[in-house]
Scaffold this active site. Structure first.
Site, short mmCIF file in Angstrom:
data_model
loop_
_atom_site.label_atom_id
_atom_site.label_comp_id
_atom_site.label_asym_id
_atom_site.label_seq_id
_atom_site.Cartn_x
_atom_site.Cartn_y
_atom_site.Cartn_z
N HIS A 139 0.85 -1.27 0.14
CA HIS A 139 -0.04 0.06 -0.21
C HIS A 139 0.85 1.32 -0.08
O HIS A 139 1.68 1.41 0.74
CB HIS A 139 -0.84 0.05 1.26
CG HIS A 139 -1.81 0.95 1.42
ND1 HIS A 139 -1.88 1.90 2.45
CD2 HIS A 139 -3.00 1.48 0.44
CE1 HIS A 139 -2.71 2.80 2.44
NE2 HIS A 139 -3.48 2.44 1.17
N HIS A 190 -1.08 10.52 -3.15
CA HIS A 190 -2.54 9.69 -2.85
C HIS A 190 -3.62 11.11 -2.75
O HIS A 190 -4.62 10.65 -3.02
CB HIS A 190 -2.26 9.55 -1.41
CG HIS A 190 -3.72 8.87 -0.60
ND1 HIS A 190 -4.57 9.60 0.07
CD2 HIS A 190 -4.09 7.69 -0.98
CE1 HIS A 190 -5.59 8.88 0.24
NE2 HIS A 190 -5.47 7.70 -0.14
N GLU A 215 -4.19 3.19 -9.03
CA GLU A 215 -5.42 3.65 -8.66
C GLU A 215 -5.36 5.11 -9.35
O GLU A 215 -4.73 6.01 -8.95
CB GLU A 215 -5.57 3.89 -6.96
CG GLU A 215 -6.98 4.62 -6.95
CD GLU A 215 -7.56 4.74 -5.32
OE1 GLU A 215 -6.45 4.36 -4.72
OE2 GLU A 215 -8.20 5.39 -5.34
CA CA Z 1 -5.03 3.89 -2.99
#
Ligand code: CA
Length: 318
Positions: free
Chosen positions: A14, A56, A146
């Site tokens: 992550h 992020h 993502e």
């Molecule tokens: Ca993510």
């Protein structure tokens, strides 16, 4: 895309090895690779000149020194949006451990060194690094990308989908290959990946525990069989919060049962050795719950090495 080719269980680093080094930096990617992650995650937003950055948040103030370097470049809400800065400007920023709005570290026990300089990388730089490390070591670590806030980027007059597909094309990562995964909270973007057919790897619908008016997905419906039947028309797997996998009676939730019935793989987020993702459930117990009791197909972890150790101890073949 055949699900039988997916790496299982998938240990997804992550934001890189963010338990050890500042999230999404090239150093955190290098370490995640060394720690043996199956996948390294990239969260992507665009710069003003349309370059996919690995970041992020759509804003810069919680993970960089932007407020010091460019004190006047915030919007009326006081936030410094990456989309308002060129890549060249962003490269002058230093990345630090994530803080909250008051400047306090979110994970006080994490990296505290001061001698290493960290920058915001581009998606191209991260993929190039993973490719180089794979080539040198003989590993085949994947990337798990993502697209952040497609609706926000649209409102800003940019198209994050096209920018990301362009980078994947440059690195020959568009094919039917489980080593490049696309994840998004936005169903419309995932449907576009499917209908365009340019990228042919796995697509993952990320799921919030409840609906968010700033986002287009009906997440609450995704906790039901009928909602997931819809998801299964455009995605191969789902990425839910670990908190939504069980009922209050510790039974598998409707979402978990529906995902298995529909053949959607389950990659929940996020496992942290230094913070409880489920109240009262420690890191080791969470691994048992996820990988033994609920038989998930992988998970996002801040500590890829510790996750692999625990899976080995639990007798899960990795
Ligand atoms: Ca993510």
């Amino acid at each position: 895309m055949s699900l039988s080719t997916m790496i299982r269980p998938a240990i997804i680093a992550h934001r890189g090895a963010c338990g050890y080094l500042p999230e999404h930096t090239l150093q955190a990617v290098e370490l995640a690779h060394q720690l043996g992650a199956d996948y390294i995650e990239q969260d992507v937003v665009l710069s003003s000149d349309g370059i996919p950055l690995v970041l992020h948040d759509v804003t810069l103030e919680l993970t960089t020194d932007v407020a010091t370097i460019y004190p006047n470049r915030h919007r009326n809400d006081g936030l410094f949006y990456a989309i308002d800065f060129t890549l060249e400007e962003i490269k002058l920023l230093s990345v630090h451990e994530r803080t909250d709005r008051n400047g306090n570290r979110v994970f006080p026990g994490r990296y505290a060194g001061t001698n290493m300089r960290f920058q915001v990388p581009t998606l191209a730089e991260e993929i190039a690094l993973v490719d180089q490390l794979n080539q040198k070591t003989g590993n085949d670590t994947g990337v798990y990308i993502e697209l952040k806030r497609p609706e926000f980027h649209e409102a800003e007059g940019t198209d994050i989908y096209s920018a990301v597909v362009g980078v994947l094309s440059d690195f020959d990562r568009l094919g039917n290959d489980p080593r490049t995964v696309i994840q998004c909270f936005d169903p419309i973007t995932l449907m576009r990946f499917k209908s365009d057919g340019i990228f042919r790897g796995p697509r993952v619908q990320l799921v919030l525990t409840e609906n968010d008016p700033a986002m287009r997905g009906d997440f609450e419906s995704m906790h039901t069989l009928s909602g997931l039947e819809q998801v299964a028309t455009y995605a191969h797997g789902i990425g839910p919060d670990v908190a939504s996998l069980q009922t209050t009676q510790s039974e598998p939730s409707e979402m978990v049962r529906a995902a298995k019935k529909l053949g959607l793989f389950l990659h929940p987020y996020t496992l942290r050795a230094d913070s409880e993702s489920l109240p009262g459930v420690n890191f080791a117990a969470l691994h048992k719950k996820l990988f033994i009791d609920l038989e998930v197909d992988g998970a996002f972890t801040d500590f890829a090495d510790k996750t692999r150790q625990l899976l080995t101890q639990l007798g899960v073949k990795t």
